[in-house]
Design an enzyme around this catalytic site. Structure first.
Site, mmCIF file in Angstrom:
data_model
loop_
_atom_site.group_PDB
_atom_site.id
_atom_site.type_symbol
_atom_site.label_atom_id
_atom_site.label_comp_id
_atom_site.label_asym_id
_atom_site.label_seq_id
_atom_site.Cartn_x
_atom_site.Cartn_y
_atom_site.Cartn_z
ATOM 1 N N ASP A 440 -18.757 -3.347 94.871
ATOM 2 C CA ASP A 440 -18.304 -3.502 93.494
ATOM 3 C C ASP A 440 -17.994 -2.112 92.928
ATOM 4 O O ASP A 440 -18.344 -1.084 93.525
ATOM 5 C CB ASP A 440 -19.387 -4.188 92.672
ATOM 6 C CG ASP A 440 -18.846 -5.005 91.517
ATOM 7 O OD1 ASP A 440 -17.692 -4.776 91.113
ATOM 8 O OD2 ASP A 440 -19.578 -5.866 90.996
ATOM 9 N N ASP A 510 -13.523 -11.480 87.073
ATOM 10 C CA ASP A 510 -14.764 -11.743 86.336
ATOM 11 C C ASP A 510 -14.521 -12.616 85.106
ATOM 12 O O ASP A 510 -15.342 -12.642 84.184
ATOM 13 C CB ASP A 510 -15.416 -10.423 85.912
ATOM 14 C CG ASP A 510 -16.293 -9.847 87.015
ATOM 15 O OD1 ASP A 510 -16.536 -10.542 88.017
ATOM 16 O OD2 ASP A 510 -16.719 -8.687 86.887
#
Length: 683
Positions: A440, A510
């Site tokens: 990430d 997201d």
């Protein structure tokens, strides 16, 4: 002859605005022979299709006078040709090497530049590097169109496709936000359509801040340029830098999707992770009941015993995923509820396993996953380091900082730091029995690069960081031949040709978890360009399940609750595994390129397998304000052949000719929201 050439050059220059003068103009007629294209474009005494400014002078004014060398490289694939072309200035020692490749079966060419100062003193200033600098000319006049897309911004409109008509003389300029290659404002893939039933697909390989620039010069000519947005620097003696890469794929056909589908297959064959010589299919993933009760977050309250129990519960229900995925919150300082102030986001940089919750590390969890026939994947965010964390304390000299922030950027551009991190993460992989690695990156890198730039060397921090990222991933992929890398970056904000070659996004955005309208849009848009990507599934009804389906999928339902049933979970997984192979085939959007973010519309798309003339049609009626029916026109079919279509909702069948399906069929849903899945095959 000299006069004629001079006049031609003057005409080309006059066609282009000041500051946007193309290095060269190429005629594109019919199918492109990439061998000839490379030979002609990178020939001796010819200005190549890239440009730069060195010591204040444009490269077109001097590069044909530099020493030229062409070396053919060996390849293992007879359909691929590779050359290294070098241009060297004897006077200053500046050298540019271009590694150029051609892919005969895809009419595709790609190249990357490397600049080296071979002298014993600092070079002059190098700037305005256009890795691609080319005007293409077609024989039929008409306007050009540009098919492009949004980047990721955790929104319904992430990856939304856009068609922008060119206007003569008007510039179309694109660049992403914040130092991540597909963040918000732009996506590094483009399809240029000419009036000739032909065009060019561009794919940019740079995981930082790139740019793409387009100008239609006249009714037959379009100028294109790409490169790194911020670069103006000198090189130290013996120093080298690399640039972004460019992929250029020529296509012909009535539908621009001919180019997009060619790109998808090109990526699968030449720019995707290979294991045992075959492209690596990214997995159906399952987690550990994500979302602990407050004050816990993510997996910050997960324990080894509970994780192993969840794995065994999947086995008990006969729904074992292909990989068990442990996301953020497993590391020291992130655990709760008794940890004061610690959570997953504020504890990065502490890359040791929390021994309170996992007293024997994560190996018992990975062993449990392996025992039931699954893989194990773990989340990391090594580039973002919180002040006071382990990484900061061990190596404060490797932290890039900005004022008034407790978040640091780990300096991957430092070779010693990059090597240390590579070995550290590799040991974590070995010690904990990891099969897949998830990375990430929840920050903008641009401010850190800019704040720590060396005087007179704008862009060097970004270049070194991106070079380090590739070196880090390449090290892991070489050390672990069966490793897959899941590329997240706040959900799909680092997608480009270079990362695609090494990874895929299992969590592509997201955006609001489980919100199906957005999920449909994201699949619809991202399928134009990339064949491998995934998202979560949170419910088992047809509408929700189909909205989440892609070439990868992440189980998000909680198997220890009564919100789903065991038979429904089993059915969805079986249906998905049967459908998944079609996401690697040709893709056709069926509901246009307008705004599809509303709840009052249909979204529909087709997946077509050329080899056996089978395929699928997904269609979604959003809300009650959407019409009950929609007409869709299928593509890729043989008009002279009859097809049998099966409605997966009720098993009903009907026969239509390819011609009828191309002209349009009506789909109807009484339910709102409602979905239709049609399966077709040759009758």
């Amino acid at each position: 002859m000299r006069l004629k050439n001079s006049v031609l050059k003057l005409v080309v220059l006059l066609l282009l605005p000041i500051g946007l003068s193309a290095q060269m103009t190429q005629r594109v007629d019919g199918i492109v022979d990439v061998q000839k294209w490379i030979s002609n474009s990178f020939a001796k005494a010819k200005v190549p299709p890239f440009s730069f400014v060195y010591n204040g002078k444009p490269s077109a004014s001097f590069i044909t006078k530099w020493d030229y060398k062409l070396q053919k490289m060996q390849t293992d694939d007879e359909g691929v040709i590779k050359y290294q072309v070098s241009y060297t200035d004897k006077l200053t020692g500046m050298q540019v090497k271009c590694l150029v490749s051609g892919y005969k079966d895809f009419q595709a060419v790609e190249w990357v530049l490397n600049f080296t100062n071979t002298s014993s003193k600092n070079s002059s200033v190098l700037e305005k590097v256009n890795v691609l600098d080319l005007a293409v000319n077609y024989n039929r006049p008409g306007n050009f169109n540009l098919l492009h897309a949004n980047g990721s911004n955790a929104a319904r409109a992430d990856f939304s496709p856009k068609l922008t008509p060119f206007e003569p003389g008007k510039q179309q300029y694109f660049s992403p936000a914040g130092g991540r290659s597909s963040d918000d404002t732009a996506f590094p893939f483009f399809n240029v359509e000419s009036a000739n039933k032909a065009g060019i697909v561009l794919g940019i390989g740079w995981t930082g801040t790139w740019f793409a620039d387009f100008v239609q010069k006249d009714t037959k000519t379009l100028w294109m340029a790409t490169g790194m947005k911020n670069m103006k620097l000198f090189l130290y003696p013996g120093e080298s830098i690399r640039t972004p890469s460019i992929n250029m794929l020529f296509w012909q056909g009535d539908d621009p999707m001919a180019g997009n589908n060619k790109l998808r297959q090109y990526i699968l064959k030449y720019h995707s992770r290979k294991i045992n010589g075959k492209f690596a299919e990214y997995p159906l993933s399952g987690g550990f009941a994500w979302g602990d009760p407050p004050p816990c977050n993510e997996y910050s309250c997960l324990t080894a015993d509970f994780a192993i129990a969840v794995i065994n519960r999947y086995k008990q229900f006969n729904i074992v995923p292909e990989v068990f995925w442990l996301d953020a919150g497993w590391y020291t300082g992130s655990g709760g509820p008794d940890y004061s102030g610690g959570n997953w986001y504020t504890s990065v940089g502490n890359w040791t396993v929390d021994t309170v919750r996992f007293p024997h590390g994560l190996k018992p969890v990975s062993d449990a996953a392996h025992k039931v026939g699954s893989k194990f994947m773990l989340w990391f965010e090594p580039e973002r380091v919180v002040a006071g964390s382990m990484f900061d304390k061990l190596h404060p000299e490797w932290m890039l900082k900005i004022p008034n922030s407790r978040q640091y950027l780990f300096d991957l551009g430092n070779k010693e730091a990059c090597k240390w991190l590579s070995n550290y993460i590799a040991k974590m992989i070995e010690d904990n029995g990891l099969d897949y690695y998830r990375q990430d990156f929840n920050m903008h890198a641009d401010p850190y690069w800019e704040a720590n730039e060396e005087p007179g060397r704008t862009g060097i921090r970004e270049i070194r960081h991106i070079e380090g990222l590739y070196a880090f991933w390449d090290f892991l992929l070489a050390k672990f031949p069966n490793l897959l890398i899941d590329n997240c970056a706040s959900g799909g904000r680092r997608l480009d040709m270079e990362t695609t070659s090494r990874s895929a996004p299992l969590w592509r955005t997201d955006y609001n978890y489980g919100e199906t309208t957005g999920y449909q849009n994201h699949t619809y848009g991202l399928n134009f360009w990339l064949p491998q990507h995934g998202t979560g599934i949170y419910a088992t009804d047809n509408y929700n399940a189909r909205s989440s389906m892609s070439s990868a999928m992440v189980i998000g339902w909680k198997i220890n609750s009564n919100t789903v049933t065991i038979p429904d979970m089993q059915r969805v997984i079986a249906d998905y595994k049967a459908i998944r192979p079609y996401f690697y085939e040709d893709y056709y959007p069926l509901t246009g390129l307008g705004d599809l973010t509303g709840d009052n519309v249909w979204v529909a798309y087709q997946l077509h397998k050329k080899s056996d003339e089978t395929g699928l049609v997904f269609a979604f009626r959003r809300g009650k304000d959407a019409p009950k029916t929609i007409v869709v026109k299928l593509s890729g079919l043989n008009p002279a052949v009859d097809y049998e279509l099966t409605n997966a909702n009720d098993g009903s069948k009907f026969i239509k000719s390819g011609k009828e399906l191309k002209n349009g069929i009506e789909l109807q849903s009484a339910d709102a929201p409602g979905s239709i899945l049609l399966k077709y095959k040759v009758k």
